[in-house]
Scaffold this active site. Structure first.
Site, PDB file in Angstrom:
ATOM      1  N   GLY A   1     -38.047 -70.758  47.696  1.00 34.51           N
ATOM      2  CA  GLY A   1     -37.569 -69.535  48.429  1.00 34.51           C
ATOM      3  C   GLY A   1     -36.701 -69.963  49.655  1.00 34.51           C
ATOM      4  CG  PHE A   2     -35.490 -67.344  53.684  1.00 33.94           C
ATOM      5  CD1 PHE A   2     -33.772 -67.892  54.026  1.00 33.94           C
ATOM      6  CD2 PHE A   2     -35.990 -67.146  54.969  1.00 33.94           C
ATOM      7  CE1 PHE A   2     -33.359 -67.621  55.291  1.00 33.94           C
ATOM      8  CE2 PHE A   2     -35.596 -66.860  56.150  1.00 33.94           C
ATOM      9  CZ  PHE A   2     -34.074 -67.285  56.482  1.00 33.94           C
TER      10      PHE A   2
ATOM     11  CE1 TYR B   1     -47.295 -64.112  55.135  1.00 28.18           C
ATOM     12  CE2 TYR B   1     -47.119 -63.441  57.378  1.00 28.18           C
ATOM     13  CZ  TYR B   1     -46.744 -64.338  56.611  1.00 28.18           C
ATOM     14  OH  TYR B   1     -45.853 -65.128  56.949  1.00 28.18           O
TER      15      TYR B   1
ATOM     16  CG  PHE C   1     -44.460 -63.439  44.175  1.00 23.04           C
ATOM     17  CD1 PHE C   1     -44.082 -62.424  43.127  1.00 23.04           C
ATOM     18  CD2 PHE C   1     -44.764 -63.120  45.398  1.00 23.04           C
ATOM     19  CE1 PHE C   1     -44.317 -61.001  43.466  1.00 23.04           C
ATOM     20  CE2 PHE C   1     -44.982 -61.870  45.758  1.00 23.04           C
ATOM     21  CZ  PHE C   1     -44.813 -60.808  44.944  1.00 23.04           C
TER      22      PHE C   1
HETATM   23  P1  NAD Z   1     -39.970 -66.691  50.587  1.00 21.86           P
HETATM   24  O1  NAD Z   1     -40.813 -65.525  50.177  1.00 21.86           O
HETATM   25  O2  NAD Z   1     -38.481 -66.604  50.711  1.00 21.86           O
HETATM   26  O3  NAD Z   1     -40.697 -67.966  50.036  1.00 21.86           O
HETATM   27  C1  NAD Z   1     -41.941 -68.071  49.680  1.00 21.86           C
HETATM   28  C2  NAD Z   1     -41.873 -68.944  48.465  1.00 21.86           C
HETATM   29  O4  NAD Z   1     -43.133 -69.222  47.954  1.00 21.86           O
HETATM   30  C3  NAD Z   1     -41.123 -68.432  47.447  1.00 21.86           C
HETATM   31  O5  NAD Z   1     -40.205 -69.200  46.528  1.00 21.86           O
HETATM   32  C4  NAD Z   1     -42.397 -67.885  46.386  1.00 21.86           C
HETATM   33  O6  NAD Z   1     -41.822 -67.734  45.084  1.00 21.86           O
HETATM   34  C5  NAD Z   1     -43.128 -69.221  46.597  1.00 21.86           C
HETATM   35  N1  NAD Z   1     -44.664 -68.670  46.241  1.00 21.86           N
HETATM   36  C6  NAD Z   1     -45.283 -67.439  46.634  1.00 21.86           C
HETATM   37  N2  NAD Z   1     -46.657 -67.666  45.934  1.00 21.86           N
HETATM   38  C7  NAD Z   1     -46.813 -68.727  45.322  1.00 21.86           C
HETATM   39  C8  NAD Z   1     -47.640 -69.431  44.696  1.00 21.86           C
HETATM   40  N3  NAD Z   1     -48.932 -68.838  44.656  1.00 21.86           N
HETATM   41  N4  NAD Z   1     -47.453 -70.716  44.310  1.00 21.86           N
HETATM   42  C9  NAD Z   1     -46.197 -71.214  44.165  1.00 21.86           C
HETATM   43  N5  NAD Z   1     -45.208 -70.654  45.004  1.00 21.86           N
HETATM   44  C10 NAD Z   1     -45.401 -69.538  45.478  1.00 21.86           C
HETATM   45  O7  NAD Z   1     -40.394 -66.513  52.224  1.00 21.86           O
HETATM   46  P2  NAD Z   1     -39.949 -67.437  53.595  1.00 21.86           P
HETATM   47  O8  NAD Z   1     -39.381 -66.600  54.577  1.00 21.86           O
HETATM   48  O9  NAD Z   1     -39.020 -68.483  52.949  1.00 21.86           O
HETATM   49  O10 NAD Z   1     -41.432 -68.118  53.866  1.00 21.86           O
HETATM   50  C11 NAD Z   1     -41.737 -69.297  53.584  1.00 21.86           C
HETATM   51  C12 NAD Z   1     -43.042 -69.624  54.412  1.00 21.86           C
HETATM   52  O11 NAD Z   1     -42.824 -69.706  55.829  1.00 21.86           O
HETATM   53  C13 NAD Z   1     -44.427 -68.587  54.126  1.00 21.86           C
HETATM   54  O12 NAD Z   1     -45.406 -69.489  53.988  1.00 21.86           O
HETATM   55  C14 NAD Z   1     -44.268 -67.749  55.152  1.00 21.86           C
HETATM   56  O13 NAD Z   1     -45.540 -67.251  55.522  1.00 21.86           O
HETATM   57  C15 NAD Z   1     -43.984 -68.693  56.167  1.00 21.86           C
HETATM   58  N6  NAD Z   1     -43.246 -67.909  57.515  1.00 21.86           N
HETATM   59  C16 NAD Z   1     -42.019 -67.467  57.234  1.00 21.86           C
HETATM   60  C17 NAD Z   1     -41.443 -66.645  58.406  1.00 21.86           C
HETATM   61  C18 NAD Z   1     -40.161 -66.051  58.369  1.00 21.86           C
HETATM   62  O14 NAD Z   1     -39.746 -65.316  59.246  1.00 21.86           O
HETATM   63  N7  NAD Z   1     -39.222 -66.123  57.362  1.00 21.86           N
HETATM   64  C19 NAD Z   1     -42.306 -66.301  59.542  1.00 21.86           C
HETATM   65  C20 NAD Z   1     -43.587 -66.786  59.594  1.00 21.86           C
HETATM   66  C21 NAD Z   1     -44.110 -67.758  58.477  1.00 21.86           C
END
Ligand code: NAD
Ligand code: UDP
Length: 313
Positions: A12-13, A145, A36
């Site tokens: 992911g990101f 969430y 996903f």
């Molecule tokens: P994102 O959607 O890019 O990354 C999430 C990743 O998790 C993706 O690669 C997705 O394919 C994978 N994923 C989702 N469900 C899954 C499952 N059941 N099994 C395996 N993989 C799964 O989002 P992000 O911004 O990179 O966020 C990453 C984490 O950081 C998340 O847990 C998010 O809650 C947390 N977070 C992010 C932010 C933000 O501002 N970017 C803020 C608070 C918390």
């Protein structure tokens, strides 16, 4: 000591930037993702490294691996994506946490949970301190969430107290940067993509709500400091205290992209928090961490990234 790291949500990101940073430290990385919202392109450049492995797996199912550090980042983070299948979102947070804690307990790994500023809900305390318990609607459209992440935090602390699992909990505030999806749906990527396409910039509500935006490299630095830190479970806020209204963000993005976009006002989604800003005193004191990249600098990199993505069609 070199570590063997498991990064769930590693394609992911944030996860992909984290994998990259861990490899740069000479550590081994097992990247686990169900794709996903993650993409192979995000980690394609890492596949050649002998220190890097990719596993397609869903964290709602248990997995047996030998690692000594676990970063649990699997969970869709954009409201658009986490509301697409809310039941699956809760399962991912809750069963994902259970499975990673079970794994950590078995192999005696240190495990870090990516929690979120959303545990504060629509906060009545501003800026948000870790001791604030939050103001979350348990039955609203964001609860899959918010409450999923709150249960994950509870599980982390119960496994710590009951089973002595070595936990770390970080509360991440809005983070942005390259590798967000064009259709991610979160505000920074939406505004940048809309501005570059000269499409209307969609402000939800009157744009007076605030957020505090952290550039991804700053966040990754804080994440690794927290994992390296001894005898500190957290929770700790990681975010940039620079607070902006959504209208200010729209205007800044429009100006920096020389966009012809007009601003279009749309209804504010239910339970959209009115303000958000981290108090990072604890992170400063315990981790010696604070963000270094101001909004305009981070936006410059993000705009350049999306310009390139859109040019490729
Ligand atoms: P994102 O959607 O890019 O990354 C999430 C990743 O998790 C993706 O690669 C997705 O394919 C994978 N994923 C989702 N469900 C899954 C499952 N059941 N099994 C395996 N993989 C799964 O989002 P992000 O911004 O990179 O966020 C990453 C984490 O950081 C998340 O847990 C998010 O809650 C947390 N977070 C992010 C932010 C933000 O501002 N970017 C803020 C608070 C918390
Ligand atoms: N937002 C907006 N236009 C968009 C996307 C989001 O005005 O195209 C607003 C949204 O209503 C919220 C803020 O920007 O007030 C941040 O939204 P995002 O989805 O990025 O994150 P979160 O609400 O989870 O902090």
């Amino acid at each position: 000591m070199s570590h063997v790291n498991l990064v769930t949500g590693g394609a992911g990101f944030i996860g992909s930037h984290l994998c990259e940073a861990l490899l740069a430290r000479g550590e081994q990385v097992l990247c686990l993702d169900n794709f996903f919202t993650g993409r192979k392109q995000n980690i394609a450049h890492l596949l050649g490294s002998p220190q890097f492995e990719l596993v397609r797996h869903d964290v709602t199912n248990p997995i047996m691996l030998e690692v000594d550090r676990i970063y649990n980042f699997a969970c869709p983070a954009s409201p658009v994506h986490y509301q697409f299948n809310p039941v699956k979102t809760i399962k991912t947070s809750v069963m994902g946490a259970l499975n990673m804690l079970g794994l950590a307990k078995r192999v005696k790994a240190r495990v870090l949970q990516a929690s979120t500023s959303e545990v504060y809900g629509d906060p009545t305390v501003h800026p948000q301190v870790e001791s604030y318990w939050g103001n979350v609607n348990p039955i609203g459209i964001r609860s899959c969430y918010d409450e999923g992440k709150r249960v994950a935090e509870a599980l982390f602390f119960d496994y710590h107290r009951q089973n002595g699992v070595d936990i770390r909990v970080i509360r991440i505030f809005n983070t942005y940067g390259p590798r967000m999806l064009v259709n991610d749906g979160r505000v920074v990527s939406n505004f940048v993509v809309q501005a570059l396409r000269n499409h209307p910039i969609t402000i939800y509500g009157d744009g007076s709500q605030t957020r505090s935006f952290c550039y991804v490299s700053d966040l990754v630095d804080g994440i690794i400091r927290m994992m390296d830190c001894q005898d500190f479970t957290g929770p700790v806020n990681l975010g940039n205290p620079g607070e902006f209204t959504i209208k200010e963000l729209a205007e800044t993005v429009a100006e920096m992209t020389d966009s012809k976009s007009v601003i279009e006002y749309k209804p504010l989604p239910e339970n959209d928090p009115t303000r958000r800003r981290p108090d990072i005193t604890l992170a400063r004191e315990r981790l010696g961490w604070q963000p270094t990249i101001p909004l305009r600098e981070g936006l410059k990199e993000t705009i350049a990234y999306f310009r390139n993505v859109l040019a490729q069609g």
